[in-house]
Design an enzyme around this catalytic site. Sequence first.
Site, PDB file in Angstrom:
ATOM      1  N   ARG A  88     -13.657 -15.616   1.418  1.00 12.60           N
ATOM      2  CA  ARG A  88     -13.469 -16.210   2.737  1.00 12.60           C
ATOM      3  C   ARG A  88     -13.244 -17.726   2.676  1.00 12.60           C
ATOM      4  O   ARG A  88     -12.872 -18.327   3.671  1.00 12.60           O
ATOM      5  CB  ARG A  88     -14.699 -15.942   3.633  1.00 12.60           C
ATOM      6  CG  ARG A  88     -14.928 -14.474   3.956  1.00 12.60           C
ATOM      7  CD  ARG A  88     -13.805 -13.876   4.776  1.00 12.60           C
ATOM      8  NE  ARG A  88     -14.053 -12.492   5.180  1.00 12.60           N
ATOM      9  CZ  ARG A  88     -13.740 -11.416   4.455  1.00 12.60           C
ATOM     10  NH1 ARG A  88     -13.174 -11.586   3.270  1.00 12.60           N
ATOM     11  NH2 ARG A  88     -13.984 -10.198   4.896  1.00 12.60           N
ATOM     12  N   LYS A 145      -7.453  -0.655 -10.135  1.00 17.73           N
ATOM     13  CA  LYS A 145      -8.222  -1.299  -9.058  1.00 17.73           C
ATOM     14  C   LYS A 145      -9.413  -0.417  -8.680  1.00 17.73           C
ATOM     15  O   LYS A 145      -9.252   0.743  -8.321  1.00 17.73           O
ATOM     16  CB  LYS A 145      -7.341  -1.503  -7.826  1.00 17.73           C
ATOM     17  CG  LYS A 145      -8.047  -2.137  -6.634  1.00 17.73           C
ATOM     18  CD  LYS A 145      -7.078  -2.320  -5.479  1.00 17.73           C
ATOM     19  CE  LYS A 145      -7.737  -3.003  -4.287  1.00 17.73           C
ATOM     20  NZ  LYS A 145      -8.746  -2.121  -3.639  1.00 17.73           N
ATOM     21  N   ARG A 173      -8.828  -8.291   4.436  1.00 21.19           N
ATOM     22  CA  ARG A 173      -9.067  -8.514   5.864  1.00 21.19           C
ATOM     23  C   ARG A 173      -8.605  -9.894   6.336  1.00 21.19           C
ATOM     24  O   ARG A 173      -8.027  -9.997   7.428  1.00 21.19           O
ATOM     25  CB  ARG A 173     -10.553  -8.317   6.179  1.00 21.19           C
ATOM     26  CG  ARG A 173     -11.051  -6.865   6.041  1.00 21.19           C
ATOM     27  CD  ARG A 173     -12.528  -6.777   6.366  1.00 21.19           C
ATOM     28  NE  ARG A 173     -13.102  -5.442   6.270  1.00 21.19           N
ATOM     29  CZ  ARG A 173     -13.756  -4.978   5.205  1.00 21.19           C
ATOM     30  NH1 ARG A 173     -13.903  -5.743   4.127  1.00 21.19           N
ATOM     31  NH2 ARG A 173     -14.265  -3.755   5.218  1.00 21.19           N
ATOM     32  N   THR A 202      -5.291   2.602  -7.562  1.00 22.48           N
ATOM     33  CA  THR A 202      -6.605   2.548  -6.924  1.00 22.48           C
ATOM     34  C   THR A 202      -7.400   3.790  -7.294  1.00 22.48           C
ATOM     35  O   THR A 202      -6.974   4.909  -7.036  1.00 22.48           O
ATOM     36  CB  THR A 202      -6.470   2.444  -5.397  1.00 22.48           C
ATOM     37  OG1 THR A 202      -5.815   1.206  -5.085  1.00 22.48           O
ATOM     38  CG2 THR A 202      -7.824   2.475  -4.720  1.00 22.48           C
ATOM     39  N   TYR A 239      -2.002   5.500  -4.825  1.00 20.08           N
ATOM     40  CA  TYR A 239      -3.011   6.550  -4.817  1.00 20.08           C
ATOM     41  C   TYR A 239      -2.364   7.781  -5.457  1.00 20.08           C
ATOM     42  O   TYR A 239      -1.304   8.237  -4.991  1.00 20.08           O
ATOM     43  CB  TYR A 239      -3.436   6.916  -3.393  1.00 20.08           C
ATOM     44  CG  TYR A 239      -4.350   5.931  -2.713  1.00 20.08           C
ATOM     45  CD1 TYR A 239      -5.672   5.775  -3.127  1.00 20.08           C
ATOM     46  CD2 TYR A 239      -3.908   5.183  -1.626  1.00 20.08           C
ATOM     47  CE1 TYR A 239      -6.520   4.898  -2.476  1.00 20.08           C
ATOM     48  CE2 TYR A 239      -4.747   4.306  -0.967  1.00 20.08           C
ATOM     49  CZ  TYR A 239      -6.055   4.155  -1.406  1.00 20.08           C
ATOM     50  OH  TYR A 239      -6.894   3.283  -0.770  1.00 20.08           O
ATOM     51  N   HIS A 294     -13.711  -1.722  -2.907  1.00 21.53           N
ATOM     52  CA  HIS A 294     -12.906  -1.293  -1.758  1.00 21.53           C
ATOM     53  C   HIS A 294     -13.369  -1.966  -0.468  1.00 21.53           C
ATOM     54  O   HIS A 294     -13.345  -1.367   0.611  1.00 21.53           O
ATOM     55  CB  HIS A 294     -12.965   0.235  -1.612  1.00 21.53           C
ATOM     56  CG  HIS A 294     -11.677   0.860  -1.171  1.00 21.53           C
ATOM     57  ND1 HIS A 294     -10.710   1.270  -2.047  1.00 21.53           N
ATOM     58  CD2 HIS A 294     -11.181   1.139   0.060  1.00 21.53           C
ATOM     59  CE1 HIS A 294      -9.697   1.799  -1.388  1.00 21.53           C
ATOM     60  NE2 HIS A 294      -9.948   1.710  -0.106  1.00 21.53           N
ATOM     61  N   SER A 315       0.817  -1.216   0.000  1.00 17.32           N
ATOM     62  CA  SER A 315       0.000   0.000   0.000  1.00 17.32           C
ATOM     63  C   SER A 315       0.848   1.262   0.000  1.00 17.32           C
ATOM     64  O   SER A 315       1.909   1.323   0.628  1.00 17.32           O
ATOM     65  CB  SER A 315      -0.913   0.009   1.238  1.00 17.32           C
ATOM     66  OG  SER A 315      -1.584   1.251   1.366  1.00 17.32           O
TER      67      SER A 315
END
Length: 363
Positions: A295, A236, A315, A162, A136, A260, A113
């Site tokens: 997941r 993205k 996550r 992004t 970004y 996002h 990131s």
Amino acid sequence: MVYSIVPPQLFSVEDYEKSSVKHMDHTAWSYLVGGSADEITADKNKCAFDEIQLQTQVLRDFAGANTRLNLLGSTLPFPILLAPVAWHKLFHPDGELATVQAASAIGAGMVVSTQSSVLLEDVAENATKPLWFQLYIQPDRMFTAELVKRAEQAGYKALVLTIDAPISGVRNREQRVNFHLPQGISSVNLAGMKRPAVHNASLLESPLFSGQLESIPTWQDIEWLKSITSLPIIVKGITSVADVEQAITLGVNGLIVSNHGGRVLDTLPSTIELLPGIAEQVAGRVPILLDSGIRRGTDILKALALGASAVMIGRPYIYALSVAGAVGVVHLLNILRAELEAAMVLTGCRTLYEIDRSLLWKS
């Protein structure tokens, strides 16, 4: 508490999620799991996969079975990449250094990131596998150009631009806990950047439209970005079929279907619902990745069946990072990989290239 080995009784992403609550403070937890507004899209990203059913195909030959793929010149052992997530030190004291150690150990692709809590150069120095850099575009375009140059010099193999968060979402969960970065954690890659002047709007002015949107990125910035770098550019944040042609016409090298994680605009459709239409429009011209909601290994299989080349998780690996550091991230990736392999065997797919819509059951 930091583990050097994986704690017992962790067999799934959900197990790691439940365990991670005990390993981070409440404000960090709220930042990580929260979505925009009522979190409808954040929830739907996950539950929409449950509405898609699979069908088995039996008595297949699995000689030479594998999950390898080639993605923008890199061979990956499985189609799972680590999505860009800000400030890993919120969740583990080693931050992105632990994450990249895990990614390198297992061969996973990792996207670092812009808002990492470790310098992009330091992350790259600790990597043994190719990295992508998430970008970004900043209001200061000269600073942005320097950021791109730093990523090139550090050896990153692609830029992940992004585009779906030109402003922050309305994140009520974060507001309720007064989320802020603790002392010692910051977006270190942005140190020294000139900040745009803050306009103090009067009560009669819009708090957002009073001069704050003048420097947000546009399609022209992709043309500009291509003019200053030779790195592949993956966009993205595509959720609209209408945006696909514009992106491909401008020469991007890949698309990521992403909302996002439901963190910017609530009540958007889930990414898995959006994927088929976007894949049809792309028609194989560039690779498509999908994030948000993965997941289970069956979720990965469904995404590939509907047109994705690979998926990204966010996550889930942060849950594992908080619980057991690099070892936890490796373990979690192995769980998802094993689940994907089991799903491939039970649906009769020897390689990723045999996965298609014929695996999806239709009533």
